[in-house]
Motif scaffolding. Sequence first.
Motif, PDB file in Angstrom:
ATOM      1  N   ASN A  70       0.827  -1.211   0.000  1.00  0.00           N
ATOM      2  CA  ASN A  70       0.000   0.000   0.000  1.00  0.00           C
ATOM      3  C   ASN A  70       0.860   1.258   0.000  1.00  0.00           C
ATOM      4  O   ASN A  70       0.466   2.288  -0.527  1.00  0.00           O
ATOM      5  CB  ASN A  70      -0.994  -0.008   1.158  1.00  0.00           C
ATOM      6  N   TYR A  71       2.068   1.177   0.587  1.00  0.00           N
ATOM      7  CA  TYR A  71       2.955   2.346   0.536  1.00  0.00           C
ATOM      8  C   TYR A  71       3.359   2.650  -0.903  1.00  0.00           C
ATOM      9  O   TYR A  71       3.305   3.808  -1.340  1.00  0.00           O
ATOM     10  CB  TYR A  71       4.206   2.133   1.385  1.00  0.00           C
ATOM     11  N   ASN A  72       3.748   1.637  -1.653  1.00  0.00           N
ATOM     12  CA  ASN A  72       4.176   1.855  -3.039  1.00  0.00           C
ATOM     13  C   ASN A  72       3.050   2.388  -3.902  1.00  0.00           C
ATOM     14  O   ASN A  72       3.260   3.271  -4.745  1.00  0.00           O
ATOM     15  CB  ASN A  72       4.721   0.551  -3.632  1.00  0.00           C
ATOM     16  N   ILE A  73       1.851   1.873  -3.693  1.00  0.00           N
ATOM     17  CA  ILE A  73       0.699   2.350  -4.470  1.00  0.00           C
ATOM     18  C   ILE A  73       0.422   3.819  -4.165  1.00  0.00           C
ATOM     19  O   ILE A  73       0.234   4.645  -5.066  1.00  0.00           O
ATOM     20  CB  ILE A  73      -0.534   1.479  -4.179  1.00  0.00           C
ATOM     21  N   ASP A  74       0.394   4.160  -2.875  1.00  0.00           N
ATOM     22  CA  ASP A  74       0.124   5.544  -2.489  1.00  0.00           C
ATOM     23  C   ASP A  74       1.270   6.475  -2.880  1.00  0.00           C
ATOM     24  O   ASP A  74       1.042   7.651  -3.204  1.00  0.00           O
ATOM     25  CB  ASP A  74      -0.128   5.637  -0.980  1.00  0.00           C
ATOM     26  N   PHE A  75       2.509   5.967  -2.852  1.00  0.00           N
ATOM     27  CA  PHE A  75       3.651   6.791  -3.257  1.00  0.00           C
ATOM     28  C   PHE A  75       3.545   7.140  -4.743  1.00  0.00           C
ATOM     29  O   PHE A  75       3.794   8.290  -5.142  1.00  0.00           O
ATOM     30  CB  PHE A  75       4.963   6.049  -2.992  1.00  0.00           C
ATOM     31  N   TYR A  83       2.960  10.722  -0.833  1.00  0.00           N
ATOM     32  CA  TYR A  83       4.081  10.842   0.087  1.00  0.00           C
ATOM     33  C   TYR A  83       5.269  11.545  -0.551  1.00  0.00           C
ATOM     34  O   TYR A  83       5.429  11.548  -1.781  1.00  0.00           O
ATOM     35  CB  TYR A  83       4.514   9.453   0.585  1.00  0.00           C
ATOM     36  N   LYS A  84       6.115  12.116   0.293  1.00  0.00           N
ATOM     37  CA  LYS A  84       7.269  12.878  -0.172  1.00  0.00           C
ATOM     38  C   LYS A  84       8.375  11.936  -0.652  1.00  0.00           C
ATOM     39  O   LYS A  84       8.452  10.770  -0.269  1.00  0.00           O
ATOM     40  CB  LYS A  84       7.795  13.773   0.952  1.00  0.00           C
ATOM     41  N   GLU A  85       9.256  12.486  -1.472  1.00  0.00           N
ATOM     42  CA  GLU A  85      10.367  11.712  -2.014  1.00  0.00           C
ATOM     43  C   GLU A  85      11.608  11.804  -1.135  1.00  0.00           C
ATOM     44  O   GLU A  85      12.619  11.177  -1.425  1.00  0.00           O
ATOM     45  CB  GLU A  85      10.704  12.196  -3.427  1.00  0.00           C
ATOM     46  N   PHE A  86      11.544  12.602  -0.060  1.00  0.00           N
ATOM     47  CA  PHE A  86      12.710  12.807   0.795  1.00  0.00           C
ATOM     48  C   PHE A  86      12.282  12.756   2.263  1.00  0.00           C
ATOM     49  O   PHE A  86      11.109  12.951   2.594  1.00  0.00           O
ATOM     50  CB  PHE A  86      13.363  14.161   0.504  1.00  0.00           C
ATOM     51  N   LEU A  93       6.930  23.051   1.957  1.00  0.00           N
ATOM     52  CA  LEU A  93       6.263  23.617   0.784  1.00  0.00           C
ATOM     53  C   LEU A  93       6.450  22.726  -0.437  1.00  0.00           C
ATOM     54  O   LEU A  93       6.785  23.183  -1.531  1.00  0.00           O
ATOM     55  CB  LEU A  93       6.788  25.028   0.518  1.00  0.00           C
ATOM     56  N   THR A  94       6.238  21.437  -0.251  1.00  0.00           N
ATOM     57  CA  THR A  94       6.353  20.465  -1.340  1.00  0.00           C
ATOM     58  C   THR A  94       5.120  19.567  -1.310  1.00  0.00           C
ATOM     59  O   THR A  94       4.366  19.543  -0.337  1.00  0.00           O
ATOM     60  CB  THR A  94       7.622  19.608  -1.190  1.00  0.00           C
ATOM     61  N   LYS A  95       4.943  18.811  -2.371  1.00  0.00           N
ATOM     62  CA  LYS A  95       3.780  17.926  -2.436  1.00  0.00           C
ATOM     63  C   LYS A  95       4.038  16.658  -1.620  1.00  0.00           C
ATOM     64  O   LYS A  95       5.175  16.244  -1.415  1.00  0.00           O
ATOM     65  CB  LYS A  95       3.464  17.555  -3.878  1.00  0.00           C
ATOM     66  N   GLY A  96       2.966  16.038  -1.170  1.00  0.00           N
ATOM     67  CA  GLY A  96       3.066  14.793  -0.437  1.00  0.00           C
ATOM     68  C   GLY A  96       3.274  14.976   1.050  1.00  0.00           C
ATOM     69  O   GLY A  96       3.658  16.045   1.527  1.00  0.00           O
ATOM     70  N   SER A  97       3.045  13.892   1.799  1.00  0.00           N
ATOM     71  CA  SER A  97       3.252  13.885   3.241  1.00  0.00           C
ATOM     72  C   SER A  97       4.194  12.740   3.589  1.00  0.00           C
ATOM     73  O   SER A  97       4.948  12.275   2.744  1.00  0.00           O
ATOM     74  CB  SER A  97       1.902  13.726   3.959  1.00  0.00           C
ATOM     75  N   VAL A  98       4.182  12.285   4.833  1.00  0.00           N
ATOM     76  CA  VAL A  98       4.935  11.103   5.248  1.00  0.00           C
ATOM     77  C   VAL A  98       3.942  10.021   5.646  1.00  0.00           C
ATOM     78  O   VAL A  98       2.849  10.312   6.133  1.00  0.00           O
ATOM     79  CB  VAL A  98       5.899  11.408   6.418  1.00  0.00           C
ATOM     80  N   CYS A  99       4.319   8.784   5.433  1.00  0.00           N
ATOM     81  CA  CYS A  99       3.428   7.659   5.692  1.00  0.00           C
ATOM     82  C   CYS A  99       3.460   7.290   7.168  1.00  0.00           C
ATOM     83  O   CYS A  99       4.534   7.142   7.757  1.00  0.00           O
ATOM     84  CB  CYS A  99       3.852   6.466   4.838  1.00  0.00           C
TER      85      CYS A  99
END
Length: 348
Positions: free
Chosen positions: A170-175, A180-183, A194-200
Amino acid sequence: MYITDLRSISPQKTYTDEFLNGELVHHDSIIFNVEEPNYMELIPRGLLRRMGKAVRMGVGTGLPLIQNNKNIDGILMGTANGGLENCIDFLNQIVEYEEGMLTPTNFVQSTPNAIAGQLALMDKNRGYNTTYTNGGHAFENTLLDALMIFEEGNAKKLLIGGIEEISNYNYNIDFLADHYKEFAVGNFELIDSLTKGSVCGEGSNMFIVESEAIEYLAKIEDVAQLTFPKETDIEICISALLKRNGILHSEIDTLMLGMNGDINHNAWYTNVSEKIFPDTNILTFKHLVGEYRTCTSFAVWLAAHILNGESAFLPSIEKRKIQDKSIQHILIYNHFDEVNHSFILLKK
């Protein structure tokens, strides 16, 4: 309905008293994993070794509540994904064994209602038992069902909760869906990112709720839900929620917002905090536990402790705006991916 007891397993040390005493677990990651307790003191080893993570967390939070509170009339759970890791393992077995003889454990542990079912079996509870799996409204529907059961007079005491686990699938699908953020990002850098996505995130938060109580932590007055709303729909929903509970806008002294660090989601929360409740305390909670579909269960856990007068952990909470007001009413506003919006109203 009244919250008389509660438990939490989260990325903070909420299972014991460390978080409530002011100890913060600092995360600097793209995933906020839970701080799991020693389950062997609670769950028999034979059962524990067969449990998936979601079931393990659910039993770990629910069983102590069952042991401390007798005569529970029903068990209601909310989980969007359930034990997804076990589900995928079971599906892989079908391919690997060419649809032959399969081991039943992964299948039994993979169903979303495995948590409520396991708790009922361990307590020999034959009461009302149901699990809601409708995405970002799973926990809210659990609250709504409990409120209706009490209104109908069919129960006096219920166990309710929200559970979610992180699995690779589910993490990979939602990523890939840009949730979710890339960093990696730290707790107190998340909300202002100020970037897109959150943390899981993940967690299990459970409550004993009663229709009547003399001693209690907080009262859940009402819950409201919207799907794919417009900005005007949010304002109408809030007004209707407050009106049917006889509460003025000015009486809402604290907002708890589901801000998650995704720059694309901030406008919804800004509209509510600046246009509808401009003179209200603003608190956030997802920097503590990350983003997941039933994280409003953690917000309710946090709000109940605040309304109960506990304050040692308050420095750990992100305060976006603080007015000189005592906290009597908390309105939780959250949305998941701008689709499932909800409001939960709590009172001291």
